[in-house]
Design a protein around this motif. Sequence first.
Motif, PDB file in Angstrom:
ATOM      1  N   ALA A 130      10.665  15.835   0.498  1.00 46.13           N
ATOM      2  CA  ALA A 130      10.687  14.548  -0.199  1.00 46.13           C
ATOM      3  C   ALA A 130       9.292  13.968  -0.289  1.00 46.13           C
ATOM      4  O   ALA A 130       8.451  14.167   0.590  1.00 46.13           O
ATOM      5  CB  ALA A 130      11.612  13.566   0.517  1.00 46.13           C
ATOM      6  N   ASN A 131       9.078  13.233  -1.378  1.00 42.23           N
ATOM      7  CA  ASN A 131       7.882  12.424  -1.570  1.00 42.23           C
ATOM      8  C   ASN A 131       8.364  11.048  -2.000  1.00 42.23           C
ATOM      9  O   ASN A 131       8.291  10.681  -3.168  1.00 42.23           O
ATOM     10  CB  ASN A 131       6.981  13.062  -2.631  1.00 42.23           C
ATOM     11  CG  ASN A 131       5.727  12.252  -2.903  1.00 42.23           C
ATOM     12  OD1 ASN A 131       5.375  11.358  -2.137  1.00 42.23           O
ATOM     13  ND2 ASN A 131       5.055  12.553  -4.007  1.00 42.23           N
ATOM     14  N   PRO A 132       8.891  10.265  -1.043  1.00 40.49           N
ATOM     15  CA  PRO A 132       9.485   8.969  -1.409  1.00 40.49           C
ATOM     16  C   PRO A 132       8.409   7.961  -1.800  1.00 40.49           C
ATOM     17  O   PRO A 132       7.230   8.130  -1.471  1.00 40.49           O
ATOM     18  CB  PRO A 132      10.181   8.544  -0.114  1.00 40.49           C
ATOM     19  CG  PRO A 132       9.401   9.210   0.966  1.00 40.49           C
ATOM     20  CD  PRO A 132       8.958  10.525   0.394  1.00 40.49           C
ATOM     21  N   PRO A 133       8.802   6.906  -2.502  1.00 44.41           N
ATOM     22  CA  PRO A 133       7.829   5.839  -2.820  1.00 44.41           C
ATOM     23  C   PRO A 133       7.315   5.218  -1.530  1.00 44.41           C
ATOM     24  O   PRO A 133       8.072   4.994  -0.591  1.00 44.41           O
ATOM     25  CB  PRO A 133       8.651   4.850  -3.658  1.00 44.41           C
ATOM     26  CG  PRO A 133      10.076   5.140  -3.323  1.00 44.41           C
ATOM     27  CD  PRO A 133      10.147   6.598  -3.010  1.00 44.41           C
ATOM     28  N   PHE A 134       6.022   4.951  -1.492  1.00 42.53           N
ATOM     29  CA  PHE A 134       5.405   4.470  -0.266  1.00 42.53           C
ATOM     30  C   PHE A 134       5.676   2.989  -0.028  1.00 42.53           C
ATOM     31  O   PHE A 134       5.559   2.156  -0.939  1.00 42.53           O
ATOM     32  CB  PHE A 134       3.885   4.671  -0.309  1.00 42.53           C
ATOM     33  CG  PHE A 134       3.442   6.107  -0.219  1.00 42.53           C
ATOM     34  CD1 PHE A 134       4.344   7.136  -0.007  1.00 42.53           C
ATOM     35  CD2 PHE A 134       2.099   6.438  -0.344  1.00 42.53           C
ATOM     36  CE1 PHE A 134       3.940   8.459   0.072  1.00 42.53           C
ATOM     37  CE2 PHE A 134       1.674   7.756  -0.265  1.00 42.53           C
ATOM     38  CZ  PHE A 134       2.590   8.770  -0.066  1.00 42.53           C
ATOM     39  N   SER A 135       6.046   2.661   1.203  1.00 42.45           N
ATOM     40  CA  SER A 135       6.075   1.283   1.711  1.00 42.45           C
ATOM     41  C   SER A 135       6.825   0.320   0.805  1.00 42.45           C
ATOM     42  O   SER A 135       6.344  -0.776   0.489  1.00 42.45           O
ATOM     43  CB  SER A 135       4.635   0.779   1.941  1.00 42.45           C
ATOM     44  OG  SER A 135       3.927   1.683   2.774  1.00 42.45           O
ATOM     45  N   VAL A 136       8.040   0.719   0.384  1.00 43.58           N
ATOM     46  CA  VAL A 136       8.858  -0.123  -0.484  1.00 43.58           C
ATOM     47  C   VAL A 136       9.274  -1.392   0.259  1.00 43.58           C
ATOM     48  O   VAL A 136       9.822  -1.327   1.365  1.00 43.58           O
ATOM     49  CB  VAL A 136      10.106   0.653  -0.958  1.00 43.58           C
ATOM     50  CG1 VAL A 136      11.027  -0.256  -1.756  1.00 43.58           C
ATOM     51  CG2 VAL A 136       9.691   1.852  -1.780  1.00 43.58           C
ATOM     52  N   LYS A 137       9.027  -2.552  -0.346  1.00 39.42           N
ATOM     53  CA  LYS A 137       9.315  -3.826   0.326  1.00 39.42           C
ATOM     54  C   LYS A 137      10.779  -4.241   0.192  1.00 39.42           C
ATOM     55  O   LYS A 137      11.297  -4.976   1.032  1.00 39.42           O
ATOM     56  CB  LYS A 137       8.412  -4.929  -0.241  1.00 39.42           C
ATOM     57  CG  LYS A 137       6.924  -4.687  -0.026  1.00 39.42           C
ATOM     58  CD  LYS A 137       6.100  -5.881  -0.524  1.00 39.42           C
ATOM     59  CE  LYS A 137       4.606  -5.602  -0.422  1.00 39.42           C
ATOM     60  NZ  LYS A 137       4.177  -5.271   0.925  1.00 39.42           N
ATOM     61  N   SER A 138      11.450  -3.769  -0.865  1.00 37.19           N
ATOM     62  CA  SER A 138      12.816  -4.229  -1.132  1.00 37.19           C
ATOM     63  C   SER A 138      13.838  -3.126  -0.857  1.00 37.19           C
ATOM     64  O   SER A 138      14.877  -3.060  -1.511  1.00 37.19           O
ATOM     65  CB  SER A 138      12.925  -4.688  -2.590  1.00 37.19           C
ATOM     66  OG  SER A 138      12.541  -3.642  -3.474  1.00 37.19           O
TER      67      SER A 138
END
Length: 818
Positions: A262-270
């Motif tokens: 996986a390469n998830p979106p970094f540091s998602v706030k929501s």
Amino acid sequence: MALKKSDLYSSLWAGADELRGGMDASQYKDYVLTLLFVKYVSDKAKADPYADVEVPEGGSFNDLVALKGKPDLGEQVNVAIRKLADANDLQGVINNADFDDPDKLGKGKELVDRLTKLIGIFQDLDFTGSRAEGDDLLGDAYEYLMRHFASESGKSKGQFYTPAEVSRVMAALIGIKPDTPKSATVYDPTCGSGSLLLKVADAAPNGLTIYGQERDNATRALAVMNMHLHGSGTAEIRQGDTITSPQFLRGSVLQTFDYLVANPPFSVKSWNNGLENEYGRFDGYGRPPEKNGDYAFLLHMLKSLKSTGKGAVILPHGVLFRGNSEATIRKELIGRGYIKGIIGLPANLFYGTGIPACIIVLDKENAQARTGIFMIDASKGFAKDGNKNRLRPRDMHQIIDAFANQKEIERYSRMVPLAEIADLRNDYNLNIPRYIDGSEPEDIQDLHAHLNGGIPNRDLDALQAYWDAFPSLRSTLFRPLRDGYSELAIDKSHIQRTITGSAEYQTFKTSSNGIVKHWWNIHEALLQGITRTTRPADLIAELGDALLDAFRLRPLIDEYGVYEQLMSYWNDVMHDDVALIMGEGWDGAAKPRAARILGYDRNKKPKYETAHITFGTGVKAQRWVMDLVSPELIVARYFAKEQAELDALEAGVETAGQAIEEYVEEHAVEEGLLFDATDDDGKVTNKAVADRLKAARAEGADGDEIKALVHVVGLFKRETAAKKAAKEVRLKLDQLTLKRYAQLTTADIQRLVIDDKWGARVVAGVQAERAALIQKLVQRLNVLGARYEQTVGDLDAEVEALSVKVTAHLAAMGVEAR
């Protein structure tokens, strides 16, 4: 003619160019990739009646071609693509782009012209034989477009693509075995366009069963198309937010998988907006912070792995050291032994962000027995590629080799004991610089050497790799001066000559040349055996691994530097050559072909691709292109004598031209003998000189001027004669060369390509690596020699001598020095 990867790429990007202006890259990718998909599946269906994708009547690319130029072109393209989607349950996948949208494609004739050109670009491509087993030309082209689209879309639109180099590294890190069955599962919970999943599946000889989830529906459509283009149409790619709405469940619990990337979106706030069911993902670890989703994704992935599952996840470095609830989660993960390794990557690799990231390798198998975490600082291994950084083949292989063999390399990798991570000083902080000092050693200035002269032995000891390779070289270059210091035994200007002239260097040179030639020779049969069923990826893997092994135990030469030389040539030239041979056979690939018309200028004159040999001029000229065997290779092997004759004649042309240039430069100055022998542009030309000579004789000009003009006329005649002779020999040589192509046997072609083209280039690459190593030594020794060449005492004496001179000069001028 077989479709070359480089030609395909340029054609596809030309298609993207047709759409620029009305939309940004994040939008026009939908049009280009949709047409790419339709063209590919249509060609495959023509070649294979049992192809995975059914192409219905009215839904093929040929149907799009038949619509070119029609006033309702956009509307009818939409209809045709919808038919293809309906026949294959691809609604919402391939029919998302509106080909009749005036806001994006223009109105009326503008839209028709743009789509007609776009269809024409794809019309010229032939994917019938593009997929050879193990080497997906079309899939690679898809990734090429995705990479460029991601690059042009900016940070907010670049999250749908993981660079192929990083994907390949991750695929290798999770430990897929050669006998892993196709039923083994791989899962990517944030799969984007699916390229990462496909790289992992490609690393398994038998393939894998693919599962992926993507939040954005348009990006999910890209992933589904990508799966079909790579022959993985059975992959399950579902849409939805992985954290709040995971799509792969077994009843009320998360489905588990054998492998995960996986390469998830970094540091998602929501990340927790709308989260109702945690599915036990945070049990025993604690809840991730409300404003940062990195550990939410990581814990989801861990929960989605089977008890022996393995995974690799890209995350920002902050997960390694941030405190509070993340520190609590990190401590628990380390304590359970789930983290097998951490690889620090270079900054600016990814299109969605410029910050450096790391790969965390997860492994549940025998986790409780794990006593350490293997760490790699790979942050310095990259090449600049436009405005991004890119892992080179050497960087990728070095990461994979070090991790697979748990090889500890100074300033690069080490196994860090869990006890060291858990001690009070580190307190479960996983920041890589705590455990690996990747900084280069400081180049220390030695005050004693500056005061008393000599080169510190510690600086020479730092070059031990060179002294190991050339055992007597150090004593040849240096002699002891005093305890701990040496001095040059030769003049500084003779350092390079002394090194390259030594018997040990000559032995080293012969040995390294012999190694690469032996490696090449033992693979000659493999290269001669290239056929339509060759797997190019396997071919270059065997060549590359064998080359690494050949140099791995050799002194001084970096095996990864040699490997990079091979891989760069493979990517630039050799891969296309292999594709040609696979498509057309050795004999067909070597045949000269007529140059293609690339387009027309504003006067409707054709513009041709660059030809290797041309006879005649204008539209009637014969233009020949040699894709596999260049004329230079033919000439070097068969017509060396004729080439030497041509070289001599062309040298004569250059000499004649220089004689004119020198004489003109001397006499075409103001009031010079040739001042009046210029044309309207102020240039001395053959015609201008002849005209002036005629006029000068008629008006009884000065004899020296006439004599100079006669001399220049003679120089121009000699140049003309030399050019004519060279042109005749060039024509004869070109004719002989073209004729020779028809006489080549398969064995001749293989010698020309394998030995004279490929082999010579690889040998030259190794020689370049060796030369760079020696140059690095020479530069370092010059720096050390210059640094301590003068002592402080020498400088004081020089200052004193200069001061005496100044005082004397002042006294001579009647000034008293104070």
